[in-house]
Design a protein around this motif. Structure first.
Motif, PDB file in Angstrom:
ATOM      1  N   GLY A   7      -0.500  31.036  40.677  1.00 48.41           N
ATOM      2  CA  GLY A   7       0.198  29.912  40.094  1.00 48.41           C
ATOM      3  C   GLY A   7       1.202  29.593  41.338  1.00 48.41           C
ATOM      4  N   THR A  36       8.657  25.002  40.748  1.00 48.59           N
ATOM      5  CA  THR A  36       7.326  25.520  40.167  1.00 48.59           C
ATOM      6  C   THR A  36       7.412  27.019  40.068  1.00 48.59           C
ATOM      7  OG1 THR A  36       6.385  26.068  42.292  1.00 48.59           O
ATOM      8  CG2 THR A  36       6.027  23.971  41.325  1.00 48.59           C
ATOM      9  N   THR A  89       3.946  25.338  33.289  1.00 49.90           N
ATOM     10  CA  THR A  89       2.581  24.902  32.917  1.00 49.90           C
ATOM     11  C   THR A  89       2.211  23.793  34.170  1.00 49.90           C
ATOM     12  OG1 THR A  89       3.054  23.539  31.380  1.00 49.90           O
ATOM     13  CG2 THR A  89       2.598  25.632  30.544  1.00 49.90           C
ATOM     14  N   THR A  90       0.566  23.547  34.155  1.00 50.12           N
ATOM     15  CA  THR A  90       0.146  22.559  35.068  1.00 50.12           C
ATOM     16  C   THR A  90       0.775  21.433  33.915  1.00 50.12           C
ATOM     17  OG1 THR A  90      -1.451  23.743  35.806  1.00 50.12           O
ATOM     18  CG2 THR A  90      -1.793  21.637  35.547  1.00 50.12           C
ATOM     19  N   ASP A  91       0.555  21.357  32.742  1.00 57.26           N
ATOM     20  CA  ASP A  91       0.836  20.002  31.894  1.00 57.26           C
ATOM     21  C   ASP A  91       2.108  19.712  32.040  1.00 57.26           C
ATOM     22  OD1 ASP A  91      -1.727  19.752  30.570  1.00 57.26           O
ATOM     23  OD2 ASP A  91      -1.158  21.063  28.842  1.00 57.26           O
ATOM     24  N   ALA A 114      -0.733  23.217  41.723  1.00 60.41           N
ATOM     25  CA  ALA A 114      -0.368  24.024  40.452  1.00 60.41           C
ATOM     26  C   ALA A 114      -1.004  25.313  40.668  1.00 60.41           C
ATOM     27  CB  ALA A 114      -1.139  23.475  39.382  1.00 60.41           C
ATOM     28  N   VAL A 171      -2.164  18.392  41.350  1.00 62.43           N
ATOM     29  CA  VAL A 171      -1.784  17.147  40.632  1.00 62.43           C
ATOM     30  C   VAL A 171      -1.403  15.772  41.550  1.00 62.43           C
ATOM     31  CG1 VAL A 171      -0.347  15.846  38.832  1.00 62.43           C
ATOM     32  CG2 VAL A 171      -1.099  18.358  38.455  1.00 62.43           C
ATOM     33  N   LEU A 207      -4.919  15.699  37.249  1.00 61.05           N
ATOM     34  CA  LEU A 207      -5.183  17.194  37.932  1.00 61.05           C
ATOM     35  C   LEU A 207      -6.712  17.072  38.369  1.00 61.05           C
ATOM     36  CD1 LEU A 207      -4.627  20.096  37.930  1.00 61.05           C
ATOM     37  CD2 LEU A 207      -5.687  20.275  35.607  1.00 61.05           C
ATOM     38  N   MET A 243       5.704  29.088  37.137  1.00 64.79           N
ATOM     39  CA  MET A 243       4.257  29.043  37.199  1.00 64.79           C
ATOM     40  C   MET A 243       3.724  30.347  37.870  1.00 64.79           C
ATOM     41  SD  MET A 243       3.729  25.134  37.978  1.00 64.79           S
ATOM     42  CE  MET A 243       1.981  24.830  37.496  1.00 64.79           C
ATOM     43  N   ASP A 276      -5.840  23.798  42.556  1.00 62.83           N
ATOM     44  CA  ASP A 276      -5.487  22.815  41.387  1.00 62.83           C
ATOM     45  C   ASP A 276      -4.598  22.129  41.706  1.00 62.83           C
ATOM     46  OD1 ASP A 276      -7.924  23.637  40.363  1.00 62.83           O
ATOM     47  OD2 ASP A 276      -6.892  25.036  38.669  1.00 62.83           O
ATOM     48  N   VAL A 302       3.572  19.785  35.189  1.00 67.45           N
ATOM     49  CA  VAL A 302       3.603  19.223  36.601  1.00 67.45           C
ATOM     50  C   VAL A 302       3.103  17.809  36.199  1.00 67.45           C
ATOM     51  CG1 VAL A 302       2.574  19.249  38.611  1.00 67.45           C
ATOM     52  CG2 VAL A 302       3.453  21.256  37.793  1.00 67.45           C
TER      53      VAL A 302
END
Length: 458
Positions: free
Chosen positions: A109, A91, A50-52, A199, A167, A173, A94, A165, A54
């Motif tokens: 992703g 990654t 997930t992006t979280d 992301a 980070v 983000l 994702m 998107d 990252v």
């Protein structure tokens, strides 16, 4: 630095994915690059989903005084160098994808492979500017520019990024586009992965016309005749034709298809966006040379990934490449004196790709690298099962680079440069602007790219 400085217990509680440390089960699998010849030894590996994940990884690494290197597949991993003091952020988990056929866009992703994307958008009559292999990650390939079979008609893949998107090193983000943080958006399109962890990307797609593609195979002994005819032919073809002149020396191993296993060839690989009649007319001068095998046929975007015969999975391989300002008759003769049938050249593949058309820099005003001041790109690769073969391959690659120095462009193509120390991937003005972006978003140099751009403070 060591993993003792990383708050592993806390990071594990924050991750939907997984944290893998040296000695943990699955450590060797987690740290493995696609290029098996590269022995990656980071301080820790995070497999993000997930992006979280990252965000948590970047924050934890920064707090521990460690750096972060994002990686999906590990193609072109060698230029990263030592990963001591670095968290390797995989990654590959994702894999979200969303297609908007009306807008002709796709959101992917960071772990998506081009084969997945091509298959998802093909039913809508669309395709992206994928590379020659289906198992290459979309994000890494695109950040490095992205040289596609459709590139002479549509330019670099990086020019087709609508937004991203990302980070940044502060754990924030950010949604970047031409209207939102445009300098960072500019930098990631062709400037590589030094500025933020991507992301997700939003990419514009192109309609699929009537496609033809395949390969003309000739005995290696005819390399001079075939590649000279191809060289002259490239000066005449329209931008709807992308082609590669290539020398192949296939080893006698089961992974190689039976018709070519253990044999050596001079080949011309072709993809055409024109109709069948126009394609046949353009190919006539090359077919008149009498190929021993001709596989050019009506094809699909999914099938394009089979033409180049890239390995279907991770391989112990080493390669390198550079750009050529031109391919004169003298340059081709020099190339063949090192690589041709009479030379002691043991490498599996050596290719010259025709550039120009929409790949020329004045055709697009995209990101940091939006085109090439070069007419051809060269890339060569070998299977290297041990360290001795890696060193021997580098010696051969250096010999080829030295021989062609008079025609070598002053900048390289980031995705084809698989070693450090070659030509920079952009001119000095562009590199200075990239450093300014790095200064703004990552002055402490937390985020690492495989062809790294450092802030001015380093």
């Amino acid at each position: 630095m060591s993993t003792n400085t990383l708050d592993a217990a806390r990071l594990r509680t924050e991750l939907a994915g997984s944290l893998v440390l040296p000695g943990d089960p699955g450590w060797d699998e987690a740290r493995q690059a696609w290029q098996l010849a590269v022995d990656q030894r980071p301080d820790a590996v995070v497999v993000a989903t997930t992006t979280d994940d990252v965000i948590a990884t970047v924050n934890a690494a920064r707090a521990a005084g460690l750096r972060v290197a994002a990686q999906s597949t590990g193609h072109n991993a060698a230029p990263l160098g030592s990963l001591a003091g670095t968290v390797l952020l995989r990654t590959s988990g994702m894999t979200g994808i969303s297609v908007d056929p009306t807008a002709a866009t796709v959101r992917v992703g960071a772990g998506l492979l081009w084969g997945d994307v091509t298959a998802a958008v093909a039913p809508h009559g669309l395709t992206g500017l994928a590379g020659t292999a289906a198992d290459v990650g979309v994000v890494g390939y695109t950040l490095g520019g992205g040289l596609s079979w459709l590139g002479r008609a549509h330019g670099l893949a990086a020019n087709h990024v609508i937004s991203a998107d990302v980070v940044t090193a502060d754990g924030v983000l950010r949604h970047v586009s031409a209207d939102s943080e445009p300098e960072l958006f500019w930098a990631i399109r062709g400037g590589g992965g030094s500025f933020a962890v991507v992301a997700a990307l939003e990419i514009s797609l192109v309609p699929v016309p009537e496609l033809h593609g395949g390969t003309l195979f000739f005995p290696l002994e005819r390399a001079a005749q075939v590649l000279e005819a191809w060289r002259e032919w490239t000066a005449l073809v329209p931008r709807e034709i992308t082609s590669v002149g290539r020398l192949l020396r296939f080893p006698p191993v089961p992974e190689i298809p039976e018709p070519v296993r253990g044999q050596s060839f001079a080949v011309v690989e072709v993809v055409s966006l024109l109709g069948g009649t126009a394609t046949d007319e353009l190919l006539a001068p090359l077919r008149d040379l009498g190929p021993v095998l001709d596989t050019v046929h009506p094809t699909t975007p999914v099938e394009l990934a089979t033409i180049h015969m890239d390995p279907p999975g991770p391989a112990p391989a080493v390669g390198d490449g550079f750009l050529l300002t031109d391919l004169t008759a003298e340059a081709l003769d020099t190339f063949l004196s090192v690589t041709g049938p009479d030379a002691d050249f043991p490498l599996l593949s050596t290719e010259i790709r025709h550039l120009g058309g929409a790949l020329a820099p004045d055709e697009s005003t995209g990101g940091a690298v939006s085109g090439f001041e070069a007419r051809y790109a060269l890339f060569t690769a070998a299977l290297t099962p041990d360290e001795a073969s890696v060193k021997a391959t580098h010696v051969v690659l250096d010999r080829l680079r030295d021989a062609l120095r008079a025609w070598t462009a002053p900048v390289s193509y980031l995705n084809f440069a698989e070693r450090r120390g070659g030509a920079p991937f952009a001119d000095e003005t562009t590199l200075q602007r990239l450093r300014q972006v790095k200064d703004r978003y990552d002055p402490a140099d937390v985020i690492r790219g495989n062809h790294h751009v450092e802030p001015h403070s380093r």
